[in-house]
Design a protein around this motif. Sequence first.
Motif, PDB file in Angstrom:
ATOM      1  N   TRP A  42     -11.796  38.556 100.664  1.00 39.81           N
ATOM      2  CA  TRP A  42     -12.819  37.826 101.417  1.00 39.81           C
ATOM      3  C   TRP A  42     -12.334  37.427 102.802  1.00 39.81           C
ATOM      4  CZ3 TRP A  42     -17.518  38.609 100.355  1.00 39.81           C
ATOM      5  CH2 TRP A  42     -17.918  38.831  99.056  1.00 39.81           C
ATOM      6  N   GLN A  43     -11.068  37.067 102.914  1.00 39.78           N
ATOM      7  CA  GLN A  43     -10.529  36.711 104.227  1.00 39.78           C
ATOM      8  C   GLN A  43     -10.574  37.906 105.181  1.00 39.78           C
ATOM      9  OE1 GLN A  43      -6.628  35.254 103.309  1.00 39.78           O
ATOM     10  NE2 GLN A  43      -7.333  33.154 102.947  1.00 39.78           N
ATOM     11  N   THR A  44     -10.099  39.050 104.721  1.00 39.86           N
ATOM     12  CA  THR A  44     -10.097  40.226 105.588  1.00 39.86           C
ATOM     13  C   THR A  44     -11.513  40.722 105.861  1.00 39.86           C
ATOM     14  OG1 THR A  44      -9.751  41.695 103.694  1.00 39.86           O
ATOM     15  CG2 THR A  44      -7.789  40.974 104.910  1.00 39.86           C
ATOM     16  N   SER A  45     -12.397  40.583 104.889  1.00 44.47           N
ATOM     17  CA  SER A  45     -13.785  41.023 105.078  1.00 44.47           C
ATOM     18  C   SER A  45     -14.519  40.145 106.079  1.00 44.47           C
ATOM     19  CB  SER A  45     -14.528  41.033 103.743  1.00 44.47           C
ATOM     20  OG  SER A  45     -13.968  41.996 102.893  1.00 44.47           O
ATOM     21  N   LEU A  46     -14.322  38.854 105.995  1.00 49.79           N
ATOM     22  CA  LEU A  46     -14.976  37.963 106.951  1.00 49.79           C
ATOM     23  C   LEU A  46     -14.400  38.133 108.357  1.00 49.79           C
ATOM     24  CD1 LEU A  46     -15.423  34.737 104.806  1.00 49.79           C
ATOM     25  CD2 LEU A  46     -17.180  36.369 105.523  1.00 49.79           C
ATOM     26  N   LEU A  50     -16.506  39.303 111.652  1.00 48.88           N
ATOM     27  CA  LEU A  50     -16.450  38.611 112.936  1.00 48.88           C
ATOM     28  C   LEU A  50     -16.083  39.569 114.064  1.00 48.88           C
ATOM     29  CD1 LEU A  50     -16.470  35.881 114.516  1.00 48.88           C
ATOM     30  CD2 LEU A  50     -14.007  35.824 114.074  1.00 48.88           C
ATOM     31  N   PHE A  51     -15.047  40.376 113.838  1.00 50.04           N
ATOM     32  CA  PHE A  51     -14.607  41.314 114.874  1.00 50.04           C
ATOM     33  C   PHE A  51     -15.674  42.358 115.193  1.00 50.04           C
ATOM     34  CE2 PHE A  51      -9.771  40.724 114.144  1.00 50.04           C
ATOM     35  CZ  PHE A  51      -9.789  39.610 114.961  1.00 50.04           C
ATOM     36  N   TYR A  52     -16.385  42.822 114.199  1.00 52.40           N
ATOM     37  CA  TYR A  52     -17.438  43.809 114.434  1.00 52.40           C
ATOM     38  C   TYR A  52     -18.678  43.156 115.049  1.00 52.40           C
ATOM     39  CZ  TYR A  52     -15.432  47.891 112.022  1.00 52.40           C
ATOM     40  OH  TYR A  52     -14.669  48.969 111.668  1.00 52.40           O
ATOM     41  N   ALA A  53     -18.980  41.926 114.647  1.00 53.50           N
ATOM     42  CA  ALA A  53     -20.223  41.279 115.089  1.00 53.50           C
ATOM     43  C   ALA A  53     -20.193  40.915 116.572  1.00 53.50           C
ATOM     44  CB  ALA A  53     -20.476  40.025 114.257  1.00 53.50           C
ATOM     45  N   ILE A  54     -19.054  40.520 117.078  1.00 53.80           N
ATOM     46  CA  ILE A  54     -18.981  40.102 118.485  1.00 53.80           C
ATOM     47  C   ILE A  54     -19.419  41.225 119.422  1.00 53.80           C
ATOM     48  CG2 ILE A  54     -17.396  39.419 120.324  1.00 53.80           C
ATOM     49  CD1 ILE A  54     -15.946  37.692 118.202  1.00 53.80           C
ATOM     50  N   PRO A  55     -18.853  42.433 119.338  1.00 54.80           N
ATOM     51  CA  PRO A  55     -19.323  43.476 120.259  1.00 54.80           C
ATOM     52  C   PRO A  55     -20.740  43.968 119.944  1.00 54.80           C
ATOM     53  CG  PRO A  55     -17.567  44.329 118.883  1.00 54.80           C
ATOM     54  CD  PRO A  55     -17.684  42.870 118.591  1.00 54.80           C
ATOM     55  N   TRP A  63     -24.561  44.208 127.370  1.00 56.21           N
ATOM     56  CA  TRP A  63     -23.316  44.078 128.118  1.00 56.21           C
ATOM     57  C   TRP A  63     -22.507  45.342 127.862  1.00 56.21           C
ATOM     58  CZ3 TRP A  63     -21.489  38.445 126.714  1.00 56.21           C
ATOM     59  CH2 TRP A  63     -22.383  37.544 127.268  1.00 56.21           C
ATOM     60  N   ARG A  64     -22.281  46.134 128.875  1.00 57.62           N
ATOM     61  CA  ARG A  64     -21.590  47.419 128.720  1.00 57.62           C
ATOM     62  C   ARG A  64     -20.124  47.259 128.308  1.00 57.62           C
ATOM     63  NH1 ARG A  64     -24.879  50.487 126.928  1.00 57.62           N
ATOM     64  NH2 ARG A  64     -26.792  50.539 128.093  1.00 57.62           N
ATOM     65  N   LEU A  65     -19.534  46.139 128.629  1.00 52.91           N
ATOM     66  CA  LEU A  65     -18.166  45.891 128.216  1.00 52.91           C
ATOM     67  C   LEU A  65     -18.033  45.890 126.687  1.00 52.91           C
ATOM     68  CD1 LEU A  65     -15.265  45.138 129.046  1.00 52.91           C
ATOM     69  CD2 LEU A  65     -15.978  42.755 129.027  1.00 52.91           C
ATOM     70  N   SER A  66     -19.145  45.645 126.011  1.00 54.37           N
ATOM     71  CA  SER A  66     -19.121  45.567 124.554  1.00 54.37           C
ATOM     72  C   SER A  66     -18.645  46.865 123.911  1.00 54.37           C
ATOM     73  CB  SER A  66     -20.508  45.222 124.024  1.00 54.37           C
ATOM     74  OG  SER A  66     -21.422  46.263 124.315  1.00 54.37           O
ATOM     75  N   PHE A  67     -18.969  48.009 124.524  1.00 51.74           N
ATOM     76  CA  PHE A  67     -18.572  49.275 123.921  1.00 51.74           C
ATOM     77  C   PHE A  67     -17.067  49.519 124.048  1.00 51.74           C
ATOM     78  CE2 PHE A  67     -23.105  49.838 124.601  1.00 51.74           C
ATOM     79  CZ  PHE A  67     -23.476  50.152 123.309  1.00 51.74           C
ATOM     80  N   TYR A  68     -16.463  48.982 125.085  1.00 46.55           N
ATOM     81  CA  TYR A  68     -15.004  49.077 125.190  1.00 46.55           C
ATOM     82  C   TYR A  68     -14.343  48.197 124.137  1.00 46.55           C
ATOM     83  CZ  TYR A  68     -15.980  51.370 129.596  1.00 46.55           C
ATOM     84  OH  TYR A  68     -16.436  52.235 130.541  1.00 46.55           O
ATOM     85  N   LEU A  69     -14.878  46.994 123.961  1.00 42.77           N
ATOM     86  CA  LEU A  69     -14.363  46.103 122.930  1.00 42.77           C
ATOM     87  C   LEU A  69     -14.583  46.700 121.540  1.00 42.77           C
ATOM     88  CD1 LEU A  69     -13.073  43.414 122.160  1.00 42.77           C
ATOM     89  CD2 LEU A  69     -15.347  42.376 122.277  1.00 42.77           C
ATOM     90  N   MET A  70     -15.756  47.289 121.346  1.00 41.85           N
ATOM     91  CA  MET A  70     -16.065  47.929 120.075  1.00 41.85           C
ATOM     92  C   MET A  70     -15.095  49.086 119.812  1.00 41.85           C
ATOM     93  SD  MET A  70     -19.881  49.072 118.911  1.00 41.85           S
ATOM     94  CE  MET A  70     -20.790  47.639 119.428  1.00 41.85           C
TER      95      MET A  70
END
Length: 137
Positions: A42-46, A50-55, A63-70
């Motif tokens: 659950w820790q790694t999944s959450l 979070l990491f996937y949801a931000i971009p 925001w085009r920067l999102s694809f670099y972050l993604m």
Amino acid sequence: MKDRNVIAWDIISLFGFWVINFLMTRSFVTGSGHENSMTEFWQTSLLALLFYAIPIVMAALNWRLSFYLMGLIMALYTLAPVGVILTMWYGHAAMVVRLGMALASLAVIAANAYWLVLALRLRKTDQEREDRRRFQK
């Protein structure tokens, strides 16, 4: 529309990570006779959510920067299936389980690679559109 394809494949990658992450907590996959902690799952999944949801949110806000972050996040989360393949190569589980997990990991890696192709195409299209706009003046 192309943004949606990139975002959709990002979500597919997240679900692939979750499936592999869940299966790696099962004792029949690890071959060790005991299950790994669901708390770790659950820790790694959450954290992955979070990491996937931000971009994804950034991309929805255009925001085009999102694809670099993604792309950075996709690269990091491609390492997990590579680790699973190595774990299965040297693992103690049944051969069918190891082969299935390795194939599932390869499928996630392929999905991440396809995401990269879509993102690069989107970037090229956006760059060409921006060049046409800039040089037509």
